[in-house]
Scaffold this motif. Sequence first.
Motif, PDB file in Angstrom:
ATOM      1  N   LEU A 120      41.441  85.651 -13.728  1.00 28.68           N
ATOM      2  CA  LEU A 120      41.706  84.930 -12.484  1.00 28.68           C
ATOM      3  C   LEU A 120      42.998  84.126 -12.580  1.00 28.68           C
ATOM      4  N   MET A 121      43.240  83.508 -13.723  1.00 21.76           N
ATOM      5  CA  MET A 121      44.480  82.749 -13.893  1.00 21.76           C
ATOM      6  C   MET A 121      45.701  83.651 -13.803  1.00 21.76           C
ATOM      7  N   VAL A 122      45.612  84.830 -14.396  1.00 25.10           N
ATOM      8  CA  VAL A 122      46.741  85.761 -14.348  1.00 25.10           C
ATOM      9  C   VAL A 122      46.974  86.247 -12.920  1.00 25.10           C
ATOM     10  N   VAL A 123      45.894  86.603 -12.221  1.00 24.89           N
ATOM     11  CA  VAL A 123      46.033  87.110 -10.855  1.00 24.89           C
ATOM     12  C   VAL A 123      46.563  86.017  -9.934  1.00 24.89           C
ATOM     13  N   GLN A 124      46.084  84.770 -10.117  1.00 23.75           N
ATOM     14  CA  GLN A 124      46.584  83.680  -9.294  1.00 23.75           C
ATOM     15  C   GLN A 124      48.058  83.409  -9.567  1.00 23.75           C
ATOM     16  N   GLY A 125      48.469  83.497 -10.833  1.00 23.63           N
ATOM     17  CA  GLY A 125      49.889  83.354 -11.151  1.00 23.63           C
ATOM     18  C   GLY A 125      50.723  84.459 -10.531  1.00 23.63           C
ATOM     19  N   ASP A 153      53.773  84.022  -7.853  1.00 23.27           N
ATOM     20  CA  ASP A 153      55.099  84.645  -8.006  1.00 23.27           C
ATOM     21  C   ASP A 153      55.442  85.516  -6.800  1.00 23.27           C
ATOM     22  N   LEU A 154      54.457  86.233  -6.309  1.00 23.53           N
ATOM     23  CA  LEU A 154      54.695  87.097  -5.152  1.00 23.53           C
ATOM     24  C   LEU A 154      55.023  86.266  -3.913  1.00 23.53           C
ATOM     25  N   TYR A 155      54.339  85.152  -3.733  1.00 24.76           N
ATOM     26  CA  TYR A 155      54.625  84.275  -2.600  1.00 24.76           C
ATOM     27  C   TYR A 155      56.008  83.639  -2.738  1.00 24.76           C
ATOM     28  N   ASP A 172      54.050  76.070  -6.090  1.00 25.64           N
ATOM     29  CA  ASP A 172      53.131  74.953  -5.923  1.00 25.64           C
ATOM     30  C   ASP A 172      52.778  74.709  -4.465  1.00 25.64           C
ATOM     31  N   ALA A 173      53.063  75.671  -3.591  1.00 26.65           N
ATOM     32  CA  ALA A 173      52.746  75.507  -2.179  1.00 26.65           C
ATOM     33  C   ALA A 173      51.251  75.666  -1.936  1.00 26.65           C
ATOM     34  N   LEU A 174      50.857  75.475  -0.681  1.00 22.78           N
ATOM     35  CA  LEU A 174      49.432  75.534  -0.333  1.00 22.78           C
ATOM     36  C   LEU A 174      48.890  76.958  -0.386  1.00 22.78           C
ATOM     37  N   VAL A 175      49.703  77.939   0.013  1.00 18.94           N
ATOM     38  CA  VAL A 175      49.202  79.325   0.092  1.00 18.94           C
ATOM     39  C   VAL A 175      48.749  79.842  -1.276  1.00 18.94           C
ATOM     40  N   PRO A 176      49.532  79.696  -2.359  1.00 20.65           N
ATOM     41  CA  PRO A 176      49.017  80.164  -3.660  1.00 20.65           C
ATOM     42  C   PRO A 176      47.737  79.451  -4.090  1.00 20.65           C
ATOM     43  N   VAL A 177      47.620  78.172  -3.757  1.00 25.65           N
ATOM     44  CA  VAL A 177      46.392  77.449  -4.107  1.00 25.65           C
ATOM     45  C   VAL A 177      45.199  78.016  -3.344  1.00 25.65           C
TER      46      VAL A 177
END
Length: 836
Positions: A455-460, A464-466, A478-483
């Motif tokens: 999950l940490m890798v996929v979230q990272g 990066d994609l965002y 660090d924006a809201l969308v990745p969170v």
Amino acid sequence: MRRVSPLRLLAALLLALLVASPVAAQLATLNYTVWGRVAARAEDSVAAARASDLTLSQLRGEIATWRSQFAAAQNADQARIETLKGQIAALGPVPEAGAVEAPEIAQRRAELNDQLARLQAPGLAAVEAWSRADGIIREIDSILRLRQADALLKLSPTPLNPANWPAAYVAVSGAVRAVGGEIRDRAEAPGGLAQIKTNAPVIAFYLLIAGALLWRGRGWMEALSQRLVRLTSLRGRQVVAAVVSLGQILLPMAGVLLLVAALTATGLFGTRGTALLAELPFAGLTILTAWWLGGRIFPRDEASDAAIALMAERRAEGRFLVAMTGLLLAAQGLIQASIVPFAGMALAVGMLRGNMPMVVPPQTTDAAAAVIQAPMIALAALLLFRIGLLLRRQPRTSEPVAPDASARMRLTRLVGNASIAVALVAPLLAAVGYVSAANALIWPALLSLGLVALLMVVQGFAADLYALAMRSDNAARDALVPVLIGFVLALAAVPLLALIWGMRPAELSELWTSFRAGISFGGVRISPTAFLTFVVVFAAGYALTRLLQSALKTSVMPKTRLDKGAQNAIASGLGYFGIFLASLLAITSAGIDLSSLAIVAGALSVGIGFGLQNIVSNFVSGIILLIERPISEGDWIEVGGNQGIVRSISVRSTRIETFDRTDVIIPNADFVSGQVTNWTRFNLTGRVIVKVSVAYGSDTRKVEALLAEIAHNHPMVMLNPEPRVFLVGFGTDGIDFEIRAILSDVNFKLATASDMHHEIAAAFAREKIEIPFPQRDLWLRNPEALRPTTPRRAAPMPGKPDLGEGFVHLASETEDGPHAAPAPANNNPAEDEDDS
């Protein structure tokens, strides 16, 4: 306890959800006769409780299919039923006893009631059948849970007892000999090697490619991924490198599949060998995924956005531990697939051949399984302990860190502490004999760590994609969308995490069915579908309201003669009405009956009366302000000792900006119940009062004329009514005058007063008119008693008469200007002589 691969768990979950879905219903019409036989057979099996877990699970799946059909049949012809109810209600209430109803109406009422009864009959039958099916499913789930708990708490022979070791040796060696015996028997059989000779080119080709991919495939992709990361000129290099790094799994995995295909093409493997070959792809995928996760979580190069901040040597240790964990999980899967299922058969063969001593306890199979599993549990506990220590070794720095980084570090240390605790408890349970409990604790813990790492890798990767989409390298991470993406991923991983920790797919599908059915609240059942409908309709209504508000503010209102306050009031009222209407439409579209919430609303009203009365008071006051409009945006007001410009009026509070450029939030109730001064609401005119004092002895008429001329000459002073100058009194220090004038714009009150003060100072200096300051005269009685010699007479101050002997003039410092006071009289004769 048999370890189940995460891929198999996910496949089982999807299959269970499909079975539980109403789409899985295959029958066009419900046959209640067949259902009665199925339900009776299921009830007999549940009452006897002798069926195996597999049989009960299959029976539960069949009952769940029937239940989904009954749930779909409950709402059949619902629209027609509602229409008939409306027709019956239109005929009016049923006459009371003794009253006579028209024959036509009575006949029509009877016909409609008959039609309603016929339409409701299938739905009522479906409700009864659904209740029966649901009860059977609950009983089966209860039996399976009890069996699962009994198996988990089963006490096996302790693996520390040397008397149990021969059984494990016979089981392992027997399984190995069984696989070897199958290969030997097939090779020695007539024509056994013919298939190998026929498929020799294909087998050789598969083995050649498999060897190359297994030996060098991972290294090629890892080197390419690291090279892409170092390319600073490549935009989105992190995203490209992450995608390329998946080749570390795909290429070697292709080699594993080719290896399995080559071994299968030989035709030398029987039942046990085929089971072993079937487990090889899962074992290979486990190892390769672990190696890949280790490289992503503990990268070789220092990364500022690393999930776990460690030194280089610690990261190398982390990669080694994760790789060893993957190897151990793969070995555990192979043991569970090829040794444990055939342990009983191998022990029986060993006893027949005389390879086992007679001192082996009667629980030979359990003893063998416990001894086989104990070393695996010990190795898993050792790896988990080392991983826990590694997670706790994050650097503790005194420098301030971001809140999310601090929370992540605390969570990582908490996970490390939990890992250490599990690593200490599991071997103790296995040593005592609770091998099943130890297996149920240690292996899910390792798989859970792997899932969290994934999950940490996929979230990272999503961050990066965002960042790539926003054309920003670091800020957008660090924006809201990745969170939010990480939050959604965490929610999606909860079912898989539940499966890892022993929840059956059927139980998970049952939870999903209950979730889809919704919860009952105040007599109203709220389901996810109804909630989604409510959200969509309300969002559409809210967006339409905001669009209308924007159109009014920008296109319609500016072309009217309404002032800005009225325009804002109309726009705000439209917004509140639109939100209220959107809420009603959303509730109606979702099928929520508000009449069923009357009791709940009554309880909420009591709570509002006691706990939320201030909020309600401010809300009502805000509506009053919007309707009466005693204040509006841009007004200069004074309320509660605060002065400022009104910047916004909301439904609960009003924000004013003071002249110190600070915002003050004032509850709306203060404007309705308190005193408010509005300087600019209905007109901008206002009075300014300028106070002036002159020294005694000045020509008062001349001063009055000068002040009147200054007031008349100022551009902000209105001539009708004309400004006036008044002599208001005789003060302790001078004669007091006041200029009272009406300004055309009261917003310039302070600036006008300042300009007048400058003009007054210049005019008084030009006309030699003195502006007094506070003075005090001090008279000393009998100065000769204080001074033995003849005292010096104090020099008279300028502009003051000589009062004679015994008086000393003292001046004090005032706000009108700094005036140094003369030194006090010295009573020391010696010092007087020196001064003289």
